[in-house]
Design a protein around this motif. Structure first.
Motif, PDB file in Angstrom:
ATOM      1  N   GLY A  46       3.981   3.913  -9.142  1.00 24.94           N
ATOM      2  CA  GLY A  46       3.230   3.917  -7.401  1.00 24.94           C
ATOM      3  C   GLY A  46       2.147   2.586  -7.372  1.00 24.94           C
ATOM      4  O   GLY A  46       1.585   2.677  -6.433  1.00 24.94           O
ATOM      5  N   MET A  47       1.945   2.370  -8.516  1.00 33.26           N
ATOM      6  CA  MET A  47       0.400   0.928  -8.958  1.00 33.26           C
ATOM      7  C   MET A  47       1.268  -0.044  -9.058  1.00 33.26           C
ATOM      8  O   MET A  47       1.115  -1.336  -8.365  1.00 33.26           O
ATOM      9  CB  MET A  47      -0.281   1.577 -10.174  1.00 33.26           C
ATOM     10  CG  MET A  47      -0.983   2.850  -9.716  1.00 33.26           C
ATOM     11  SD  MET A  47      -2.009   3.352  -8.288  1.00 33.26           S
ATOM     12  CE  MET A  47      -3.035   1.945  -8.110  1.00 33.26           C
ATOM     13  N   LEU A  74       3.027  13.787  -4.566  1.00 32.05           N
ATOM     14  CA  LEU A  74       2.443  14.301  -5.429  1.00 32.05           C
ATOM     15  C   LEU A  74       1.857  15.474  -5.387  1.00 32.05           C
ATOM     16  O   LEU A  74       1.705  16.262  -5.501  1.00 32.05           O
ATOM     17  CB  LEU A  74       1.862  13.486  -6.609  1.00 32.05           C
ATOM     18  CG  LEU A  74       2.736  12.487  -7.120  1.00 32.05           C
ATOM     19  CD1 LEU A  74       1.696  12.113  -8.782  1.00 32.05           C
ATOM     20  CD2 LEU A  74       4.170  12.788  -7.980  1.00 32.05           C
ATOM     21  N   ALA A  75       0.977  15.566  -4.207  1.00 31.68           N
ATOM     22  CA  ALA A  75       0.213  16.656  -3.414  1.00 31.68           C
ATOM     23  C   ALA A  75       0.912  17.428  -2.532  1.00 31.68           C
ATOM     24  O   ALA A  75       0.095  18.719  -2.493  1.00 31.68           O
ATOM     25  CB  ALA A  75      -0.782  15.585  -2.626  1.00 31.68           C
ATOM     26  N   PHE A  76       1.824  17.221  -1.881  1.00 33.57           N
ATOM     27  CA  PHE A  76       2.227  17.951  -0.510  1.00 33.57           C
ATOM     28  C   PHE A  76       3.802  18.255  -1.130  1.00 33.57           C
ATOM     29  O   PHE A  76       4.122  19.201  -0.373  1.00 33.57           O
ATOM     30  CB  PHE A  76       2.374  17.622   0.719  1.00 33.57           C
ATOM     31  CG  PHE A  76       0.487  17.081   0.862  1.00 33.57           C
ATOM     32  CD1 PHE A  76      -0.235  18.323   1.307  1.00 33.57           C
ATOM     33  CD2 PHE A  76       0.023  15.689   0.755  1.00 33.57           C
ATOM     34  CE1 PHE A  76      -1.529  18.721   1.328  1.00 33.57           C
ATOM     35  CE2 PHE A  76      -1.258  16.200   1.057  1.00 33.57           C
ATOM     36  CZ  PHE A  76      -2.346  17.212   1.365  1.00 33.57           C
ATOM     37  N   GLY A  77       4.929  16.916  -1.745  1.00 35.31           N
ATOM     38  CA  GLY A  77       5.699  16.916  -1.357  1.00 35.31           C
ATOM     39  C   GLY A  77       6.653  16.391  -1.205  1.00 35.31           C
ATOM     40  O   GLY A  77       6.005  15.951  -0.074  1.00 35.31           O
ATOM     41  N   TRP A  78       7.391  15.841  -1.303  1.00 33.94           N
ATOM     42  CA  TRP A  78       8.409  14.460  -0.418  1.00 33.94           C
ATOM     43  C   TRP A  78       8.990  14.860   0.907  1.00 33.94           C
ATOM     44  O   TRP A  78       8.596  13.919   1.688  1.00 33.94           O
ATOM     45  CB  TRP A  78       9.568  14.164  -0.823  1.00 33.94           C
ATOM     46  CG  TRP A  78      10.908  14.948  -1.314  1.00 33.94           C
ATOM     47  CD1 TRP A  78      11.132  15.920  -2.388  1.00 33.94           C
ATOM     48  CD2 TRP A  78      11.650  14.987  -0.614  1.00 33.94           C
ATOM     49  NE1 TRP A  78      12.329  16.796  -1.914  1.00 33.94           N
ATOM     50  CE2 TRP A  78      13.011  16.308  -1.040  1.00 33.94           C
ATOM     51  CE3 TRP A  78      11.870  13.939   0.689  1.00 33.94           C
ATOM     52  CZ2 TRP A  78      13.656  16.424   0.117  1.00 33.94           C
ATOM     53  CZ3 TRP A  78      13.201  14.695   2.092  1.00 33.94           C
ATOM     54  CH2 TRP A  78      14.073  15.998   1.479  1.00 33.94           C
ATOM     55  N   ARG A  79       9.262  16.827   1.323  1.00 31.75           N
ATOM     56  CA  ARG A  79       8.955  16.687   2.369  1.00 31.75           C
ATOM     57  C   ARG A  79       8.164  16.158   3.448  1.00 31.75           C
ATOM     58  O   ARG A  79       7.785  15.575   4.912  1.00 31.75           O
ATOM     59  CB  ARG A  79      10.168  17.845   2.717  1.00 31.75           C
ATOM     60  CG  ARG A  79      11.344  18.162   1.937  1.00 31.75           C
ATOM     61  CD  ARG A  79      11.578  19.648   2.430  1.00 31.75           C
ATOM     62  NE  ARG A  79      13.120  19.729   1.350  1.00 31.75           N
ATOM     63  CZ  ARG A  79      14.491  19.537   2.064  1.00 31.75           C
ATOM     64  NH1 ARG A  79      14.193  18.441   3.625  1.00 31.75           N
ATOM     65  NH2 ARG A  79      15.613  19.246   1.423  1.00 31.75           N
ATOM     66  N   VAL A 103       0.845   9.867  -3.379  1.00 32.47           N
ATOM     67  CA  VAL A 103       0.002  10.642  -3.627  1.00 32.47           C
ATOM     68  C   VAL A 103       0.229  11.580  -2.824  1.00 32.47           C
ATOM     69  O   VAL A 103       0.114  12.883  -3.035  1.00 32.47           O
ATOM     70  CB  VAL A 103      -1.470  10.078  -2.787  1.00 32.47           C
ATOM     71  CG1 VAL A 103      -2.805  10.864  -2.628  1.00 32.47           C
ATOM     72  CG2 VAL A 103      -2.216   9.317  -3.836  1.00 32.47           C
ATOM     73  N   LEU A 104       1.062  11.374  -1.902  1.00 32.40           N
ATOM     74  CA  LEU A 104       1.240  12.257  -0.537  1.00 32.40           C
ATOM     75  C   LEU A 104       2.193  12.871  -1.012  1.00 32.40           C
ATOM     76  O   LEU A 104       2.200  13.998  -0.876  1.00 32.40           O
ATOM     77  CB  LEU A 104       1.960  11.664   1.013  1.00 32.40           C
ATOM     78  CG  LEU A 104       0.132  10.935   1.329  1.00 32.40           C
ATOM     79  CD1 LEU A 104       1.347  10.690   2.673  1.00 32.40           C
ATOM     80  CD2 LEU A 104      -0.847  12.244   1.762  1.00 32.40           C
ATOM     81  N   ILE A 152       1.189  -1.188   0.215  1.00 32.92           N
ATOM     82  CA  ILE A 152       0.164  -0.272   0.200  1.00 32.92           C
ATOM     83  C   ILE A 152       1.047   1.104  -0.152  1.00 32.92           C
ATOM     84  O   ILE A 152       0.303   2.170  -0.189  1.00 32.92           O
ATOM     85  CB  ILE A 152      -0.902   1.037   1.368  1.00 32.92           C
ATOM     86  CG1 ILE A 152      -0.060   0.087   2.531  1.00 32.92           C
ATOM     87  CG2 ILE A 152      -2.227  -0.986   1.175  1.00 32.92           C
ATOM     88  CD1 ILE A 152      -0.620   0.374   3.818  1.00 32.92           C
ATOM     89  N   ALA A 153       1.642   0.964   0.732  1.00 32.95           N
ATOM     90  CA  ALA A 153       2.714   2.511   0.403  1.00 32.95           C
ATOM     91  C   ALA A 153       3.036   3.405  -0.886  1.00 32.95           C
ATOM     92  O   ALA A 153       2.890   4.675  -0.575  1.00 32.95           O
ATOM     93  CB  ALA A 153       4.547   2.237   0.896  1.00 32.95           C
ATOM     94  N   PRO A 154       3.236   2.248  -2.215  1.00 30.40           N
ATOM     95  CA  PRO A 154       3.361   2.940  -3.278  1.00 30.40           C
ATOM     96  C   PRO A 154       2.440   3.761  -3.640  1.00 30.40           C
ATOM     97  O   PRO A 154       2.373   5.571  -3.866  1.00 30.40           O
ATOM     98  CB  PRO A 154       4.142   2.106  -4.171  1.00 30.40           C
ATOM     99  CG  PRO A 154       4.111   1.161  -3.920  1.00 30.40           C
ATOM    100  CD  PRO A 154       3.339   0.605  -2.652  1.00 30.40           C
ATOM    101  N   PRO A 155       0.997   3.813  -3.436  1.00 28.60           N
ATOM    102  CA  PRO A 155      -0.171   3.913  -3.990  1.00 28.60           C
ATOM    103  C   PRO A 155      -0.181   5.416  -3.427  1.00 28.60           C
ATOM    104  O   PRO A 155      -0.642   6.601  -3.147  1.00 28.60           O
ATOM    105  CB  PRO A 155      -1.161   3.464  -4.069  1.00 28.60           C
ATOM    106  CG  PRO A 155      -0.931   2.128  -3.579  1.00 28.60           C
ATOM    107  CD  PRO A 155       0.183   2.081  -3.610  1.00 28.60           C
TER     108      PRO A 155
END
Length: 435
Positions: free
Chosen positions: A270-271, A165-170, A162-163, A155-158
Motif C-alpha cells: 500500500g505504501m 483495513l479499517a472498514f472492510g473492502w465493501r 487504510v479504508l 494516493i489511492a494505495p495509502p
C-alpha cells in the motif's frame, strides 16, 4: 512568441475550473483503483482466480472504451457542465453498488456502469481547456488535470488500504461512492460552459489568438464521421493504444506485482505502490510545461505536443524493460517510477495534442476517439497480463510485451500524425450537409 494576456474573468474561470477538474479526475482514478487495491481480499471472498480478476479488471475498461465514441460527441453537443455532472453521478452510484455484490457477474455489472459513467471525464476536461485557454497556454493546464491519472493512483494505495483495513473492502467502495456524489453536485452548481459566458472582444481575442476562430455551433454527425478521413485521427487513436496499455498494466497490476513477484506484504504494498505514481504527477505537469515552452520558442502547436509524447513513450518502454529484467526490488521500483513519469508526460501531451488538432467544436469528439483507441489497449492490458502471469508464473513476459507495444505506438505519433491541424475547411461539411 507572446500573445494577449488572459483577462481577469477568464483567469478566474480557468483557476476554478482547473481545481474542480483536478478533484474530479483524482476521484476518477481513486475509484478505478479500488478493485486493484482490494484484489487479494476480493479474490479470496468471491473465490476468483487470477484470470477471473483480469477479466473483472477489464470489464470497466471495455465499457469505458466503447462509451468514448458517443461520449465525446455528447460533450461537444451538450457541454461539460451537464454531461460531466451526470457521468460523475452515475459512476459514483456504480462504485457504491460494488460494495454490495456477491458474485463475479454482479461485480462485472457494477464495473461496466463505472466505465460508462467515467467515460465523459477526460473528453470534458480537454473541452474545458480548449474553451477557456489560448492555444499558447493549453499545455500546462492539460498536464495539470492529466496529472490526476497519476495523482489518484499515487494516493489511492495509502488512502484505500487504510479504508479497507479499517472498514472492510465493501465499505471502502460505498464510502468512495458517497464522496463522488458530493463532487458531482459541486461541479453542477459551480461550473458553466463557455457558450453561456458572452465573451467580450478582449476575451475573444485571447481565446482565438494563434488559431482559427472558435465556432459556437455543436459538432454534427457528418463532422464527427469526417474526422475518420484524416491521418491525424488514426495516428491519435493507434498511438494512444500503447500509451494506455502500458499505463493500465501498472494501474491494474502494480499492487499484485509487488505482492506476488516482489513478495511484499499488503500494508507495505500500500505504501510502495504509491511511489511510482507520484513520479507520474511530475511527468504530466513537466510535459505540459515543456510543450508550452516549445511553442513559445516557435514550434507549431502540433509538434510542440508530439515531441514530449514521443520522448515519453520511448522512456516508458526503456524503463519497463529495466523493471522486467532486474532482480532488485529497489531498482524495479525506481524503474517503474521513471516509466510512469515518462508515461504521464506522453499521456498528458496526447490530450494536449487533441486540443490543437481539430476545430474547437470537435475537440471533445477527437479526444474521445483517441481515448477509445487508448482504452482498447487499456482493456486488453489487465486481461493479457493476468493470463500471461497465470501461464508463466511471473510478470517478466508481460512487462516485455508492454514495452514492445509502446515502441510500436511511438511510430504512430512520429510517422502518421502530420504537422498541421485539421481545419474547419478540411472537414468539408457545408451548411446544407449539417444535421
Amino acid at each position: 512568441m507572446a500573445g494577449p494576456t488572459a483577462p481577469l474573468r477568464i483567469r478566474r474561470t480557468q483557476r476554478n475550473a482547473l481545481i474542480m477538474l483536478v478533484i474530479a479526475g483524482t476521484l476518477n482514478y481513486l475509484d478505478r483503483s479500488t478493485l486493484s487495491i482490494a484484489n487479494p481480499l476480493i479474490r479470496q471472498e468471491l473465490g476468483l482466480s487470477i484470470g477471473d480478476m483480469g477479466l473483472l479488471l477489464s470489464a470497466f475498461l471495455w465499457a469505458y472504451a466503447f462509451a468514448q465514441l458517443p461520449g465525446g460527441a455528447l460533450v461537444d453537443r451538450v457541454g461539460p457542465h451537464r454531461l460531466l455532472a451526470a457521468g460523475l453521478g452515475l459512476w459514483s452510484i456504480a462504485q457504491a453498488a460494488a460494495g454490495f455484490v456477491t458474485s463475479f457477474w454482479q461485480f462485472s455489472i457494477a464495473r461496466i456502469f463505472l466505465g460508462l459513467g467515467e467515460a465523459p471525464m477526460f473528453s470534458s476536461a480537454v473541452r474545458v481547456v480548449r474553451d477557456w485557454y489560448s492555444v499558447r497556454d493549453r499545455g500546462l493546464p492539460t498536464g495539470i488535470w492529466n496529472s490526476t491519472s497519476s495523482l489518484g493512483p499515487a494516493i489511492a494505495p495509502p488512502i484505500l488500504t487504510v479504508l479497507m483495513l479499517a472498514f472492510g473492502w465493501r465499505w471502502m467502495f460505498a464510502i468512495m461512492g458517497l464522496v463522488g456524489i458530493a463532487v458531482a453536485t459541486t461541479w453542477f452548481l459551480l461550473y458553466r460552459d463557455a457558450k453561456e459566458a458572452g465573451f467580450t472582444e478582449p476575451e475573444t481575442q485571447y481565446l482565438t489568438d494563434g488559431e482559427e476562430a472558435q465556432r459556437g455551433d455543436p459538432v454534427t454527425l457528418n463532422e464527427w464521421l469526417h474526422l475518420f478521413r484524416f491521418r491525424t485521427t488514426w495516428g491519435l487513436l493507434l498511438g494512444f493504444f500503447g500509451v494506455v496499455y502500458m499505463g493500465w498494466l501498472y494501474l491494474a497490476w502494480l499492487p499484485g506485482y509487488l505482492e506476488m513477484q516482489r513478495h511484499m506484504s499488503i500494508p507495505r504494498t500500500g505504501m510502495v505502490a504509491a511511489i511510482p505514481f507520484a513520479f507520474g504527477v511530475v511527468g504530466s505537469i513537466g510535459g505540459g510545461w515543456i510543450a508550452d515552452r516549445l511553442m513559445k520558442q516557435g514550434f507549431s502547436p502540433i509538434n510542440s505536443r508530439k515531441i514530449p509524447v514521443i520522448i515519453g513513450l520511448l522512456g516508458m518502454a526503456a524503463f519497463t524493460v529495466v523493471a522486467a529484467e532486474t532482480s532488485s526490488n529497489i531498482v524495479a521500483v525506481g524503474a517503474i517510477s521513471a516509466a510512469l513519469m515518462f508515461g504521464a508526460s506522453a499521456s498528458g501531451m496526447s490530450w494536449a495534442l487533441a486540443s490543437v488538432a481539430a476545430p474547437a467544436n470537435c475537440t471533445a469528439s477527437l479526444g474521445a476517439i483517441q481515448n477509445f483507441g487508448g482504452y482498447l489497449g487499456g482493456a486488453l492490458a489487465p486481461t493479457v497480463t493476468g493470463f500471461i502471469v497465470q501461464a508463466t508464473g511471473n510478470f517478466t513476459p508481460a512487462l516485455l510485451t508492454s514495452a514492445a507495444i509502446g515502441l510500436v505506438s511511438t511510430f504512430m505519433y512520429l510517422l502518421v500524425i502530420p504537422g498541421e491541424p485539421i481545419s474547419a475547411a478540411d472537414l468539408g461539411v457545408t451548411a446544407a450537409a449539417r444535421v
